[in-house]
Scaffold this motif. Structure first.
Motif, short mmCIF file in Angstrom:
data_model
loop_
_atom_site.label_atom_id
_atom_site.label_comp_id
_atom_site.label_asym_id
_atom_site.label_seq_id
_atom_site.Cartn_x
_atom_site.Cartn_y
_atom_site.Cartn_z
N ASP A 46 -8.45 -1.81 14.51
CA ASP A 46 -7.26 -1.05 14.38
C ASP A 46 -6.34 -0.25 13.70
OD1 ASP A 46 -7.80 -1.49 17.47
OD2 ASP A 46 -7.20 -3.57 17.91
N GLY A 47 -6.77 -0.93 12.90
CA GLY A 47 -5.84 -0.57 11.67
C GLY A 47 -5.62 0.51 11.33
N THR A 48 -4.67 1.47 11.02
CA THR A 48 -4.11 2.70 10.23
C THR A 48 -3.90 2.77 8.67
OG1 THR A 48 -1.74 2.89 10.95
CG2 THR A 48 -3.68 3.47 12.44
N ILE A 49 -3.71 3.80 8.31
CA ILE A 49 -2.50 3.77 7.07
C ILE A 49 -1.85 4.56 7.27
CG2 ILE A 49 -5.05 3.77 6.03
CD1 ILE A 49 -4.74 7.18 5.13
N ASP A 52 3.24 5.96 3.62
CA ASP A 52 3.68 4.75 2.52
C ASP A 52 2.45 4.57 1.72
OD1 ASP A 52 5.83 4.75 2.93
OD2 ASP A 52 5.85 3.30 3.48
N THR A 53 1.16 4.61 2.06
CA THR A 53 -0.22 3.72 1.55
C THR A 53 -0.71 5.32 0.50
OG1 THR A 53 -0.59 3.15 3.65
CG2 THR A 53 -2.44 3.40 2.04
N VAL A 54 -0.32 6.55 1.46
CA VAL A 54 -0.75 7.46 0.12
C VAL A 54 0.44 6.96 -0.71
CG1 VAL A 54 -1.19 9.88 0.56
CG2 VAL A 54 -1.40 8.40 2.13
N GLU A 55 1.69 7.72 -0.60
CA GLU A 55 1.94 7.74 -2.10
C GLU A 55 2.32 6.06 -2.90
OE1 GLU A 55 7.07 7.34 -2.47
OE2 GLU A 55 6.32 7.08 -1.24
N TYR A 56 1.49 5.08 -2.10
CA TYR A 56 1.42 3.76 -3.42
C TYR A 56 0.53 4.00 -4.27
CZ TYR A 56 0.04 -0.74 -4.34
OH TYR A 56 0.02 -2.28 -4.59
N ASN A 57 -0.81 4.01 -3.52
CA ASN A 57 -2.18 4.82 -4.29
C ASN A 57 -1.72 5.72 -5.30
OD1 ASN A 57 -3.66 2.50 -2.58
ND2 ASN A 57 -4.46 4.49 -1.06
N ASN A 332 -5.39 -6.87 11.91
CA ASN A 332 -6.00 -5.09 12.24
C ASN A 332 -6.69 -3.85 10.85
OD1 ASN A 332 -5.45 -5.39 15.28
ND2 ASN A 332 -3.25 -4.88 14.22
N TYR A 333 -7.78 -4.42 10.63
CA TYR A 333 -8.31 -4.50 9.28
C TYR A 333 -8.73 -2.38 9.52
CZ TYR A 333 -9.72 -8.94 8.06
OH TYR A 333 -8.89 -10.55 7.85
N ILE A 334 -8.86 -1.99 8.26
CA ILE A 334 -9.39 -0.45 8.57
C ILE A 334 -10.36 -0.31 8.47
CG2 ILE A 334 -9.03 2.04 7.29
CD1 ILE A 334 -6.39 0.72 6.52
N HIS A 386 -6.79 11.17 7.81
CA HIS A 386 -7.59 9.97 7.69
C HIS A 386 -7.28 9.45 9.42
CE1 HIS A 386 -9.86 7.68 4.38
NE2 HIS A 386 -8.64 6.29 5.61
N ASN A 387 -6.45 9.21 9.27
CA ASN A 387 -6.49 8.36 10.68
C ASN A 387 -7.49 8.56 11.70
OD1 ASN A 387 -5.46 6.04 9.62
ND2 ASN A 387 -2.70 7.14 9.83
N HIS A 388 -7.29 10.07 11.75
CA HIS A 388 -8.24 10.97 12.64
C HIS A 388 -9.53 10.98 12.73
CE1 HIS A 388 -9.87 14.21 15.35
NE2 HIS A 388 -9.97 14.66 14.37
#
Length: 460
Positions: A46-49, A52-57, A332-334, A386-388
């Motif tokens: 059920d995980g999402t990004i 902040d995930t995008v900026e961290y990458n 909740n893994y992606i 991405h979540n979509h």
């Protein structure tokens, strides 16, 4: 850090038992069940990004890839940008401008200075891709001159390029001077290489080989350290032929890949099928199979799969010291095993599209880079998109037995961007997963030094 999971040890070192075949597979089934490999599953994917995930990458970016030009001096019959495929923008022999590159470089340097990088010293690869990148050499020189003028803190910059070597004689001095990591496309001997033709349908082999020979002769140390080969497998070559040709002539092990299987035009499907060959299946057909996988080692599908198997099913693997000391794991893994946007690289097309990778369809643009305007890259929009797509796959991931070791990039799944229901080609049921685990354990039983060899590579 990579240690052996205790549950694997009894199986790996139980090779001297003599039992008939039925008993052997009965033991294997019992082993898999005992260690929980075949339990019924319903993972919480059920995980999402987040933005902040995008900026961290981006703050921890490993590679920038520029599509220097979409022009090419070859017309390879199987080219991913050729007539077999439909998931790319039209090719108009354009060249990327330095202004566009400067724009995205300045944008990234600003992010790198925001203090969110994970390590104090990081290598960033700046890669030049095409088309044939040597057709836009002024751009390459400008980018490198600009990057080196910035003196970017806590970053070591290295350069790489994929080239067909047709213009290598003109520019090899500069490539050697800058220690480019050079990946040369070559499919083997003259017949093996015969899909790689010029715009006038002439064979490219003799010129290609002459230039590579010249590079090896003129810069032997550079050639030894920085030059490698990429081969596409098809119906005019074999793993055996290609490996032996390049190894004997250049002392190198080629990276051998199958044709891209996504984005194929419906009217070209039969032509594609006739041309396609699977690397693992082709390798197993060789009379020198055992010798080949021993020499190819991590370049062989078998060793690659074993390494992935050990990595994914070993509970003592940590990507960073933060993971090592963490007390709790996320529940909740992606979904899918693909990377999140910019986790590995950022790809800028000659048209100014920003993508997560050069290997995916160009319909999955994440932003735009233009020479005159600010970079259009919304972290929120990227996360939402991405979540979509993840939402389309969650139900399958929850019941897939391969979910823990999944390597499926969702952007290579056909019709991901359509409204139709999609099926993940990597979905694995209980029976298929049992065969997967059994195959890897059997390989390590048959090759008792495999585990030790893999560990030496990982630890070094």
């Amino acid at each position: 850090m990579f240690l052996t999971h205790p549950s694997l040890i009894p199986f790996l070192y139980n090779q001297n038992e003599k039992a008939d075949e039925d008993s052997y597979y009965a033991r294997k089934a019992a082993y898999l069940k005992e260690h929980g490999y075949l339990e019924d599953i319903n993972h919480r994917y059920d995980g999402t990004i987040s933005p902040d995930t995008v900026e961290y990458n981006l703050a921890n970016l490993k590679q920038i890839v520029f599509e220097v030009t979409d022009a090419c001096n070859l017309r390879c019959k199987y080219c991913a940008y050729g007539e077999l495929y439909s998931d790319h923008d039209e090719r108009h022999a354009q060249k990327m401008t330095f202004a566009s590159a400067k724009n995205i470089i300045d944008f990234l340097v600003n992010i790198w200075n925001n203090g969110k990088q994970e390590f104090t010293q990081k290598v960033i690869y700046i890669s030049f891709y095409g088309g044939e990148p040597l057709l836009n050499m002024p751009f390459i020189r400008q980018v490198i001159e600009y990057v080196e003028s910035l003196h970017i803190a806590n970053r070591t910059i290295e350069y790489t390029m994929t080239s067909n070597a047709m213009l290598l004689d003109r520019y090899m001095d500069y490539l050697a001077e800058k220690n480019f990591g050079l990946l040369i496309s070559l499919d083997g001997n003259k017949w093996n290489n015969s899909y790689r033709v010029t715009a006038s349908d002439e064979d490219s082999f003799e010129r290609n080989i002459a230039n590579v020979d010249l590079l090896k002769e003129k810069y032997p140390e550079y050639f030894e350290k920085h030059v490698n080969f990429n081969t596409v497998l098809h119906n005019r070559n074999t793993v055996d032929e290609v490996f032996k040709f390049i190894k004997e002539r250049y002392g190198k092990q080629p990276r051998i890949t199958s044709l891209n299987t996504t984005g194929i035009r419906a009217d070209k499907q039969e032509e594609f099928n006739n041309m396609f060959r699977n690397v693992a299946d082709n390798l197993q057909q060789s009379k020198d199979y055992e010798l080949l996988i021993d020499e190819m080692f991590m370049n062989s599908p078998e060793y690659h799969d074993v390494c992935l198997f050990l990595y994914k099913y070993n509970q003592n693997v940590y990507r960073s010291y933060n993971d090592l000391f963490a007390l709790l794991k996320a529940e909740n893994y992606i979904p899918t095993g693909g990377c999140t946007p910019f986790d590995r690289k950022i790809f800028i097309t000659v048209n100014g599209k920003v993508l997560a990778c050069e290997r995916i369809g160009q319909q999955y643009g994440l932003g735009v880079v233009n020479p005159e305007t600010p970079v259009d890259l919304s972290f929120q929009k990227i996360a939402d998109m991405h979540n979509h797509y993840l939402d389309k796959l969650r139900a399958q991931c929850k019941t897939c037995y391969m979910s823990q070791s999944c390597m499926q990039c969702m952007y290579t799944i056909n019709q991901l961007d359509s409204s139709e229901k999609i099926k993940c080609p990597g979905f694995t049921n209980r029976e298929d997963f049992a065969r997967y685990v059994s195959r890897n354990l059997s390989f390590m039983e048959k090759h008792p030094t495999a585990y030790e060899r893999v560990m030496e590579v990982v630890l070094n």
